[in-house]
Design a protein around this motif. Structure first.
Motif, PDB file in Angstrom:
ATOM      1  N   HIS A  76     -38.690  22.570  13.325  1.00  0.00           N
ATOM      2  CA  HIS A  76     -40.119  21.302  13.446  1.00  0.00           C
ATOM      3  C   HIS A  76     -39.914  19.853  11.930  1.00  0.00           C
ATOM      4  O   HIS A  76     -39.993  20.948  10.662  1.00  0.00           O
ATOM      5  N   ASN A  77     -39.175  19.336  11.575  1.00  0.00           N
ATOM      6  CA  ASN A  77     -39.571  18.467  10.711  1.00  0.00           C
ATOM      7  C   ASN A  77     -40.833  18.141  10.365  1.00  0.00           C
ATOM      8  O   ASN A  77     -41.527  17.085  11.133  1.00  0.00           O
ATOM      9  N   LYS A  78     -41.942  18.486   9.134  1.00  0.00           N
ATOM     10  CA  LYS A  78     -43.364  18.270   8.656  1.00  0.00           C
ATOM     11  C   LYS A  78     -43.757  17.598   8.401  1.00  0.00           C
ATOM     12  O   LYS A  78     -44.639  16.270   9.495  1.00  0.00           O
ATOM     13  N   HIS A  79     -42.512  16.537   7.994  1.00  0.00           N
ATOM     14  CA  HIS A  79     -42.963  14.888   7.480  1.00  0.00           C
ATOM     15  C   HIS A  79     -42.459  14.336   8.277  1.00  0.00           C
ATOM     16  O   HIS A  79     -43.400  13.414   8.481  1.00  0.00           O
ATOM     17  N   SER A  80     -41.897  14.095   9.664  1.00  0.00           N
ATOM     18  CA  SER A  80     -41.593  13.031  10.690  1.00  0.00           C
ATOM     19  C   SER A  80     -42.468  13.948  12.027  1.00  0.00           C
ATOM     20  O   SER A  80     -42.905  12.830  12.872  1.00  0.00           O
ATOM     21  N   GLY A  81     -42.479  14.785  12.400  1.00  0.00           N
ATOM     22  CA  GLY A  81     -42.694  15.428  13.145  1.00  0.00           C
ATOM     23  C   GLY A  81     -42.133  15.567  14.654  1.00  0.00           C
ATOM     24  O   GLY A  81     -42.176  16.321  15.567  1.00  0.00           O
ATOM     25  N   GLU A  82     -40.548  15.317  13.915  1.00  0.00           N
ATOM     26  CA  GLU A  82     -39.805  15.459  14.636  1.00  0.00           C
ATOM     27  C   GLU A  82     -39.207  16.831  15.242  1.00  0.00           C
ATOM     28  O   GLU A  82     -39.608  17.954  14.793  1.00  0.00           O
ATOM     29  N   ILE A  83     -38.752  16.911  16.701  1.00  0.00           N
ATOM     30  CA  ILE A  83     -37.975  18.280  17.054  1.00  0.00           C
ATOM     31  C   ILE A  83     -36.662  18.424  17.031  1.00  0.00           C
ATOM     32  O   ILE A  83     -36.421  17.718  18.296  1.00  0.00           O
ATOM     33  N   TRP A  84     -35.790  18.987  17.200  1.00  0.00           N
ATOM     34  CA  TRP A  84     -34.492  19.044  16.829  1.00  0.00           C
ATOM     35  C   TRP A  84     -33.810  20.880  17.734  1.00  0.00           C
ATOM     36  O   TRP A  84     -34.755  21.498  17.192  1.00  0.00           O
ATOM     37  N   HIS A  85     -33.641  20.606  18.833  1.00  0.00           N
ATOM     38  CA  HIS A  85     -33.312  21.503  20.174  1.00  0.00           C
ATOM     39  C   HIS A  85     -31.850  21.218  19.278  1.00  0.00           C
ATOM     40  O   HIS A  85     -31.420  21.003  19.454  1.00  0.00           O
ATOM     41  N   SER A  86     -31.534  23.281  19.514  1.00  0.00           N
ATOM     42  CA  SER A  86     -29.713  23.571  19.481  1.00  0.00           C
ATOM     43  C   SER A  86     -29.265  23.219  21.114  1.00  0.00           C
ATOM     44  O   SER A  86     -28.388  22.903  20.717  1.00  0.00           O
ATOM     45  N   ASN A  87     -30.243  23.039  21.884  1.00  0.00           N
ATOM     46  CA  ASN A  87     -29.834  22.740  22.873  1.00  0.00           C
ATOM     47  C   ASN A  87     -30.484  22.017  24.348  1.00  0.00           C
ATOM     48  O   ASN A  87     -31.510  21.936  23.718  1.00  0.00           O
ATOM     49  N   PRO A  88     -29.797  20.469  24.200  1.00  0.00           N
ATOM     50  CA  PRO A  88     -30.769  20.275  25.353  1.00  0.00           C
ATOM     51  C   PRO A  88     -32.054  20.405  26.243  1.00  0.00           C
ATOM     52  O   PRO A  88     -31.583  20.724  27.243  1.00  0.00           O
TER      53      PRO A  88
END
Length: 851
Positions: free
Chosen positions: A82-94
């Motif tokens: 979770h990128n706190k600054h942008s709010g985006e979440i990046w997943h290792s698997n779809p």
């Protein structure tokens, strides 16, 4: 012993040699280790969450800092950031992988995997295992909290026994002995497991009955009866049968996930990779689907092919091969084949890759293991519905050895002696907003290199505002001549020092400034010089006195002089003992390289080869070369191959893998820099950048792979302002129109480059240098003057300035913005275009922003 029997024995011996070559500390003692594995992976351990996020059901927060949060699913191994600054979440698997309509079988399982191991079987064929199918599915994984992150440990495969674990046959005495030690249940199990052969008076294993419950009972009966390994070996000797018990196919590996400020570090320690000796691991790949884009997403994959390229999501090019390139090009000790075709391919110079997705981007930097890494990328529609890019790493390489005996031939696998001596580590950065672009990635990588001493400490030469004119002059070549009908070899001068003075004088009379002269073929026997353990200036071009006079001339005229040296390739066998000094291939023979036959586009094995110099002697040759060179006070040196190639040496018991070779090259570069020599080098691999002042043959395009959609100047955006550079010499390039060359220089901020000789072109006819078919300076000097002045008129205004922006405005129309704000818009089309309210002529350009 018959010849057939001898051949069989020899074949068996070679098979044992092939697999003994991969024995190392990472292979496991299965008997001892399986008990430990079963205890560790009896069931997955539950982790305690430090925090949770409602958007990530089932995932537990395990690490947190001012920038990022790291989550893990302790039931699957999936992670999220979770990128706190942008709010985006990046997943290792779809997250939606279970609904993928395309993926099936193993391709479906890969969507849920974080790591894959490719290994060889007994005949050298590749097999694959992954963390989902072969570990998570069997509950054979665990997690441990580590500083700023978590470590995942996986076991691949199960230690299950089969009928092959039972002795193939038993004597009547042995059968009765075992039966007497068992109860009725055990005796019945033994009776079913073995059938008596009345003709041989032996009990033979009844494989047809040994499955399911009957197999379990038979294995238990043999164990309960106290049948030992010593008994087994004794029975084989007495009953004259040979049986190899199957080796459990069990592997282990770890992945460490840690947060470092605004980055995620993913590391696979090489010490954690364990495998059976019989199944050597070829490659390790991880985080294959990290940040992958689906069919409904818009975006691109960034790959470091040449200057850089983009593969647009869902581009439909599934009929073309997926993208795959080795970082730093091919290891030449691995590329020696019987008929090696020449592939016109740009090298990967930077160990980076990325994903661009609608206002956010994921950028990967390989920090450890780059020299043995491969960048892979693919689009949706082939094996699944996702667009993804990821690294893989060579762990153990395979070659082949061919046995010929009794008119028979067999090819067997031959593996390197020990795994690569490097961990595999990737740093992932999460970019958003304006930085979520390939331009933002280039700026990020430039800043990363700055912070980690990956660029020269000083900026590019700022003494002159003029763009560099790079000139390569070829001094002399070895050529076959005849005297009284008798052939002999002698040096053929193409450009003497005096002639070089004449060329430079004529260039200066035409107001060509900032000349950077690369002079090849000046010592130890011409362009294909002998090994550079010492320096003897060729008399054919003027000898030592001629060089000193020429150096005085270049210094007076303000010309930068870079005498060219090859340190990794022995182009002449004279004075070179290939058996002792050349790298060895996995076949155990000296690694050689044959000249290229341009007509056939393959290497010509009828010619004399050059040899790949072992990294083991690179330091020795560098010391010898520098000892003589510094006496001439050249002020600079041109390195033909040290920043362009990276090769191994598979000499038995003296292996130097590619990661070690990189370290040896760095030591040589450091020695040269300590002599206060400016270094001009070909290619410019990332590890060499801190030592370089100039790069020739820098990548100015991509390889043209069909799957790629767009060429970008990523390489140039990283190094401009720190290192001056140019592409290939125009007169030996593939450009058919000088206008295209001029536009490329303007778009990429590159210097002008020509390669010349003073003598007529026919001097190279019927020599191995026939590729120098258009290098006589008189044919080019006027056009070169025009090209230089046109390019310099624009780029002199931004000399030493970084490229801040680059974008495609229309098909064939590109805009480059430099630090001062000045921009150049180039139009490669055959017709005029109107962009941003401005009309640009066909194959023309315009500038702006100078104020």
């Amino acid at each position: 012993m018959s010849m057939t029997r001898k051949a069989l024995v020899l074949l068996c011996f070679l098979v044992s040699i092939a697999f003994a070559g991969c024995s190392n500390s990472n292979s496991t003692d299965e008997t001892e280790d399986n008990e430990q594995i079963e205890a560790v992976f009896a069931q997955g351990e539950t982790m305690q969450a430090s925090f949770i996020d409602d958007r990530l059901p089932g995932m537990k927060g395990v690490a947190d800092n001012d920038h990022l949060q790291l989550f893990i699913d302790d039931q699957t191994g999936n992670i999220a950031v979770h990128n706190k600054h942008s709010g985006e979440i990046w997943h290792s698997n779809p997250p939606d992988r279970d609904t993928d309509p395309l993926a099936s079988g193993v391709n479906k399982d890969v969507l849920s995997s974080q790591l894959q191991i490719d290994f060889y079987n007994s005949v050298g064929q590749l097999n694959s295992i992954n963390t989902f199918s072969d570990s998570v599915a069997h509950k054979q994984f665990k997690f441990d909290v580590i500083p700023n992150g978590v470590k995942a440990t996986y076991q691949f495969g199960k230690a299950e026994k089969s009928a092959a674990d039972l002795p193939l046959m038993l004597s009547v005495e042995r059968y009765d002995e075992l039966s007497s030690k068992l109860d009725k249940t055990g005796q019945r199990a033994l009776l079913i497991a073995y059938k008596e052969n009345t003709e041989t008076s032996l009990y033979e294993r009844n494989d047809g009955a040994l499955n399911g419950l009957q197999l379990d009972r038979a294995l238990k009966a043999i164990e309960d009866a106290g049948y030992t390994e010593e008994d087994f070996q004794k029975d084989m000797a007495e009953l004259n049968f040979v049986q190899e018990k199957p080796v459990p196919r069990i592997f282990k590996a770890e992945i460490e996930y840690t947060l470092d400020a605004d980055n995620l570090i993913v590391k696979v320690p090489v010490s954690s990779i364990q495998y059976p000796m019989e199944y050597p691991v070829n490659t390790i790949s991880f985080m294959r689907l990290f940040g992958a884009g689906g069919t409904d997403d818009e975006g691109s994959l960034f790959v470091p092919d040449g200057s850089g390229a983009l593969i647009h999501f869902n581009n439909g090019k599934t009929r073309y091969p997926s993208y795959k390139q080795n970082v730093y090009g091919t290891d030449l000790t691995m590329s020696v084949t019987k008929f090696e075709n020449i592939v016109d391919e740009q090298k990967v110079r930077f160990p980076v890759f990325g994903i661009l997705r609608e206002g956010k981007a994921l950028f990967g930097i390989i920090e450890e293991g780059a020299s043995v890494a491969t960048i892979n990328a693919d689009i949706s529609g082939r094996v699944n519905s996702y667009n993804y890019v990821y690294p893989s790493f060579y762990f153990i390489n395979k070659g082949e050895v061919t046995l010929r005996a009794n008119s028979q031939e067999r090819t067997l696998p031959k593996f390197q002696e020990a795994p690569m001596k490097t961990d595999f580590t990737v740093r992932y950065a999460f970019l958003s907003g304006e930085e979520a672009s390939y331009q933002g990635m280039a700026r990020y990588y430039q800043a990363y290199l700055e912070q980690n001493n990956g660029l020269p400490k000083q900026v590019a030469d700022s003494k002159t505002k003029d763009l560099p004119f790079y000139l390569q002059l070829d001094g002399s070549i070895s050529k076959q001549k005849h005297f009284a009908g008798i052939p002999y070899r002698a040096l053929e001068p193409l450009t003497t020092f005096e002639q070089a003075e004449s060329i430079i004088t004529q260039m200066q009379e035409r107001d060509i400034a900032n000349i950077k002269l690369k002079y090849s073929g000046w010592f130890n026997g011409g362009i294909d010089h002998k090994i550079p353990d010492n320096i003897s200036v060729d008399k054919a071009v003027g000898g030592s006195k001629g060089l000193r006079n020429f150096l005085s001339f270049t210094q007076e005229q303000g010309v930068s002089f870079y005498p060219d040296v090859a340190l990794l390739t022995a182009n002449s066998k004279s004075g070179f003992n290939e058996k002792d000094k050349a790298s060895r291939t996995l076949r155990g023979v000296p690694a050689n390289l044959y000249p290229i036959n341009m007509a056939l586009e393959r290497r010509d094995r009828t010619q004399t080869p050059s040899y790949i110099i072992s990294p083991r002697v690179l330091g020795q040759y560098t010391d010898g070369m520098l000892k003589d060179l510094v006496e001439y006070k050249t002020g600079g040196i041109s390195l033909r191959d040290l920043a362009d190639q990276l090769n191994s040496d598979y000499r038995k018991k003296k292996q130097i893998d590619r990661a070690e070779s990189e370290g040896i090259s760095l030591e040589a570069l450091n020695k040269i820099q300590e002599k206060d020599l400016k270094i001009l080098a070909e290619g410019g691999n990332a590890y060499a950048l801190p030592y370089l002042s100039d790069i020739t043959n820098a990548p100015m395009s991509n390889s043209g792979f069909k799957i790629e959609d767009e060429i970008i100047p990523f390489y140039q955006m990283v190094i401009r302002g720190y290192i001056d550079y140019t592409g290939a010499p125009y007169n030996l390039s593939t450009y058919t129109d000088v206008r295209q060359y001029i536009l490329k220089c303007l778009e990429y901020g590159a210097g002008v480059y020509f390669e010349w000789i003073y003598e007529p072109n026919y001097k190279v006819k019927d020599t191995k240098f026939h590729h120098l078919y258009a290098v006589n300076y008189e044919q080019w000097i006027d056009q070169a003057t025009e090209v230089y002045h046109e390019v310099n008129e624009v780029l002199s205004k931004v000399q030493n300035e970084p490229i801040l922006e680059h974008k495609k405005l229309d098909e064939g129309v590109y805009k480059t913005v430099y630090k001062s704000g000045m921009y150049v818009i180039v139009n490669y089309n055959q017709s005029q275009v109107t962009v941003e309210g401005k009309t640009i002529e066909a194959q023309g350009y315009m500038t702006g922003g100078e104020d």
